[in-house]
Design an enzyme around this catalytic site. Structure first.
Site, PDB file in Angstrom:
ATOM      1  N   ARG A 225       0.857  -1.188   0.000  1.00  0.00           N
ATOM      2  CA  ARG A 225       0.000   0.000   0.000  1.00  0.00           C
ATOM      3  C   ARG A 225       0.894   1.240   0.000  1.00  0.00           C
ATOM      4  O   ARG A 225       1.951   1.249   0.643  1.00  0.00           O
ATOM      5  CB  ARG A 225      -0.903   0.030   1.231  1.00  0.00           C
ATOM      6  CG  ARG A 225      -2.034  -0.968   1.203  1.00  0.00           C
ATOM      7  CD  ARG A 225      -3.128  -0.589   0.197  1.00  0.00           C
ATOM      8  NE  ARG A 225      -4.241  -1.516   0.222  1.00  0.00           N
ATOM      9  CZ  ARG A 225      -4.395  -2.537  -0.638  1.00  0.00           C
ATOM     10  NH1 ARG A 225      -3.511  -2.758  -1.580  1.00  0.00           N
ATOM     11  NH2 ARG A 225      -5.457  -3.326  -0.548  1.00  0.00           N
ATOM     12  N   HIS A 273      -0.712   0.219  -9.815  1.00  0.00           N
ATOM     13  CA  HIS A 273      -1.472  -0.699  -8.943  1.00  0.00           C
ATOM     14  C   HIS A 273      -2.028  -1.890  -9.739  1.00  0.00           C
ATOM     15  O   HIS A 273      -3.239  -2.079  -9.832  1.00  0.00           O
ATOM     16  CB  HIS A 273      -2.618   0.036  -8.232  1.00  0.00           C
ATOM     17  CG  HIS A 273      -3.080  -0.701  -6.994  1.00  0.00           C
ATOM     18  ND1 HIS A 273      -3.508  -0.066  -5.864  1.00  0.00           N
ATOM     19  CD2 HIS A 273      -3.168  -2.032  -6.716  1.00  0.00           C
ATOM     20  CE1 HIS A 273      -3.842  -0.961  -4.938  1.00  0.00           C
ATOM     21  NE2 HIS A 273      -3.646  -2.175  -5.448  1.00  0.00           N
TER      22      HIS A 273
HETATM   23  N1  LIG Z   1      -0.539  -4.150  -5.228  1.00  0.00           N
HETATM   24  C1  LIG Z   1      -1.493  -5.025  -5.357  1.00  0.00           C
HETATM   25  O1  LIG Z   1      -1.995  -5.267  -6.465  1.00  0.00           O
HETATM   26  C2  LIG Z   1      -1.947  -5.805  -4.153  1.00  0.00           C
HETATM   27  C3  LIG Z   1      -2.774  -6.928  -4.360  1.00  0.00           C
HETATM   28  C4  LIG Z   1      -3.181  -7.671  -3.258  1.00  0.00           C
HETATM   29  C5  LIG Z   1      -2.769  -7.308  -1.970  1.00  0.00           C
HETATM   30  N2  LIG Z   1      -1.976  -6.220  -1.813  1.00  0.00           N
HETATM   31  C6  LIG Z   1      -1.523  -5.853  -0.449  1.00  0.00           C
HETATM   32  O2  LIG Z   1      -0.801  -6.948   0.111  1.00  0.00           O
HETATM   33  C7  LIG Z   1      -1.127  -7.044   1.485  1.00  0.00           C
HETATM   34  C8  LIG Z   1      -0.791  -8.428   2.020  1.00  0.00           C
HETATM   35  O3  LIG Z   1      -1.726  -9.378   1.552  1.00  0.00           O
HETATM   36  P1  LIG Z   1      -1.806 -10.859   2.172  1.00  0.00           P
HETATM   37  O4  LIG Z   1      -3.022 -11.520   1.613  1.00  0.00           O
HETATM   38  O5  LIG Z   1      -0.507 -11.552   2.035  1.00  0.00           O
HETATM   39  O6  LIG Z   1      -2.041 -10.499   3.719  1.00  0.00           O
HETATM   40  P2  LIG Z   1      -2.097 -11.464   4.979  1.00  0.00           P
HETATM   41  O7  LIG Z   1      -2.322 -12.877   4.534  1.00  0.00           O
HETATM   42  O8  LIG Z   1      -3.030 -10.851   5.935  1.00  0.00           O
HETATM   43  O9  LIG Z   1      -0.602 -11.409   5.572  1.00  0.00           O
HETATM   44  C9  LIG Z   1      -0.103 -10.269   6.185  1.00  0.00           C
HETATM   45  C10 LIG Z   1       1.307 -10.576   6.687  1.00  0.00           C
HETATM   46  O10 LIG Z   1       1.868  -9.385   7.230  1.00  0.00           O
HETATM   47  C11 LIG Z   1       2.337  -9.662   8.543  1.00  0.00           C
HETATM   48  N3  LIG Z   1       2.206  -8.482   9.416  1.00  0.00           N
HETATM   49  C12 LIG Z   1       1.101  -7.749   9.695  1.00  0.00           C
HETATM   50  N4  LIG Z   1       1.388  -6.763  10.558  1.00  0.00           N
HETATM   51  C13 LIG Z   1       2.713  -6.886  10.839  1.00  0.00           C
HETATM   52  C14 LIG Z   1       3.601  -6.183  11.667  1.00  0.00           C
HETATM   53  N5  LIG Z   1       3.195  -5.130  12.414  1.00  0.00           N
HETATM   54  N6  LIG Z   1       4.881  -6.574  11.730  1.00  0.00           N
HETATM   55  C15 LIG Z   1       5.327  -7.639  11.001  1.00  0.00           C
HETATM   56  N7  LIG Z   1       4.521  -8.358  10.187  1.00  0.00           N
HETATM   57  C16 LIG Z   1       3.233  -7.981  10.111  1.00  0.00           C
HETATM   58  C17 LIG Z   1       1.462 -10.784   9.058  1.00  0.00           C
HETATM   59  O11 LIG Z   1       2.089 -11.428  10.126  1.00  0.00           O
HETATM   60  P3  LIG Z   1       1.439 -12.720  10.838  1.00  0.00           P
HETATM   61  O12 LIG Z   1       1.543 -13.820   9.786  1.00  0.00           O
HETATM   62  O13 LIG Z   1       2.321 -12.972  11.984  1.00  0.00           O
HETATM   63  O14 LIG Z   1       0.028 -12.358  11.164  1.00  0.00           O
HETATM   64  C18 LIG Z   1       1.325 -11.630   7.789  1.00  0.00           C
HETATM   65  O15 LIG Z   1       2.421 -12.475   7.654  1.00  0.00           O
HETATM   66  C19 LIG Z   1      -2.617  -6.668   1.530  1.00  0.00           C
HETATM   67  O16 LIG Z   1      -2.996  -6.236   2.806  1.00  0.00           O
HETATM   68  C20 LIG Z   1      -2.704  -5.574   0.491  1.00  0.00           C
HETATM   69  O17 LIG Z   1      -2.521  -4.319   1.116  1.00  0.00           O
HETATM   70  C21 LIG Z   1      -1.561  -5.463  -2.866  1.00  0.00           C
END
Ligand SMILES: NC(=O)c1ccc[n+]([C@@H]2O[C@H](COP(=O)([O-])OP(=O)(O)OC[C@H]3O[C@@H](n4cnc5c(N)ncnc54)[C@H](OP(=O)(O)O)[C@@H]3O)[C@@H](O)[C@H]2O)c1
Length: 310
Positions: A225, A273
């Site tokens: 983000r 994006h």
């Molecule tokens: N650019 C694009 O096209 C696009 C597309 C899709 C998603 N995204 C972005 O990618 C993000 C991640 O997606 P996802 O599905 O992989 O999310 P997710 O499954 O919720 O995983 C989030 C990861 O971040 C870690 N995390 C959260 N807060 C943290 C902190 N304070 N310190 C260290 N680690 C932390 C979590 O740790 P834990 O495992 O320990 O909980 C988890 O490993 C989304 O939220 C979105 O913003 C971007």
């Protein structure tokens, strides 16, 4: 029993409505702005909803985020309280993100921006880089997307480190967790990939202090983000040489404003994006399945934790 759909563009809202109607003929599905009876709305399906848009829906059972992140939903400060939020994730989204990360990590690793700049001035300059096995890549966030990207990078041969909130065990990935593991995670990293959710704890995490802990000349890839990044800190780090290059897919304001320095900075690649977008034909099937499952069981595996912020 009806579903209200809202995306920023009207034509996309209509497109999603139609896809969902085809899959859920027994449900009434409307664009949010055209709902005839708000009391009957039990699910909303949203991408960047406007503030207060869901206030009239007093019988909401769940809000479906049309994406992996829920920050765009939580940004609505008038959001109905305690309504579960369902993330839309799946193999399609993960595959696309893996492709994006591999493409840009390899691009930075093989110095493609410099090679292209040389070609533009017809300069035959061989840039010798180490093999991937000699390069450390750090992946911030080891969730659905980060863990899959990290695993793929190990398969290419990179030394991969990963960072999450709770400790993880991913084959071939050196895993670090929490604030106490952040410094060791960053140390020696030459390519940093951000795949964190946007929360109070992660906003602004790509800042001067983080950049200074990376190996000099490191690259930064932000596919998470825009507000993870402190833009001015990146520009300064690029200009000083502490950061050698950046690929940015997400921005504080999207579309990226015409006057923003990222557009023209020679060391920045801007992608609009597109790292991993959900398309309606695939995404609507996931949404329909999640709503049906939630309706039948009161839960789904992809439920977000609003208090945690992801
Ligand atoms: N650019 C694009 O096209 C696009 C597309 C899709 C998603 N995204 C972005 O990618 C993000 C991640 O997606 P996802 O599905 O992989 O999310 P997710 O499954 O919720 O995983 C989030 C990861 O971040 C870690 N995390 C959260 N807060 C943290 C902190 N304070 N310190 C260290 N680690 C932390 C979590 O740790 P834990 O495992 O320990 O909980 C988890 O490993 C989304 O939220 C979105 O913003 C971007």
């Amino acid at each position: 029993m009806s579903i209200a759909v809202s995306l920023p563009a009207e034509d996309k809202t209509e497109w999603w409505c139609q896809m969902l109607r085809d899959l859920m003929p027994d449900w009434d599905i409307y664009p949010m702005s055209k709902v005839p009876d708000p009391e009957k709305v039990t699910y909303s399906v949203v991408w960047r909803p406007t503030t207060g848009a869901m206030t009239p829906f007093k019988n909401l059972k769940a809000i479906v985020s049309l994406g992996a992140g829920i920050d765009h939903v939580l940004a609505d400060k008038e959001l109905p309280e305690d309504v579960p939020i369902i993330r839309t994730v799946g193999t399609d989204l993960t595959q696309r993100m893996k492709e994006y990360v591999a493409l840009h990590v390899l691009r930075h690793h093989r110095e493609l921006p410099a090679i292209q700049a040389n070609q533009n001035r017809q300069a035959w300059e061989q840039i010798i880089v180490p093999p991937a096995t000699g390069r450390r890549v750090g992946v911030m966030g080891l969730g659905n997307l980060g863990a899959a990207a990290a695993e793929l990078l190990t398969q290419i041969g990179f030394q991969v480190a990963g960072w999450s909130r709770a400790p993880k065990d991913i084959p071939g990935v050196q895993c670090y967790a929490g604030a106490e593991g952040f410094g060791a995670f960053l140390e020696g990293t030459e390519i940093l990939v951000c795949l964190l959710p946007l929360t109070e704890n992660t906003r602004g995490i790509l800042n001067a202090d983080t950049f200074n802990r990376l190996k000099r000349g490191a690259s930064v890839i932000n596919a998470a983000r825009g507000p993870h990044l402190v833009d001015s800190d990146l520009i300064e780090a690029l200009n000083s040489g502490q950061i050698g290059g950046a690929t940015l897919d997400v921005f504080h304001v999207e579309p990226l404003p015409a006057a923003h320095p990222f557009w023209t900075h020679p060391k920045v690649t801007v992608t609009p994006h597109v790292a991993s977008l959900i398309d309606a034909p695939t995404g609507s099937k996931i949404v329909a399945k999640n709503i049906r499952t939630f309706q039948e069981t009161g839960s789904v595996p992809d439920l977000a934790d609003a208090k945690r912020g992801y």
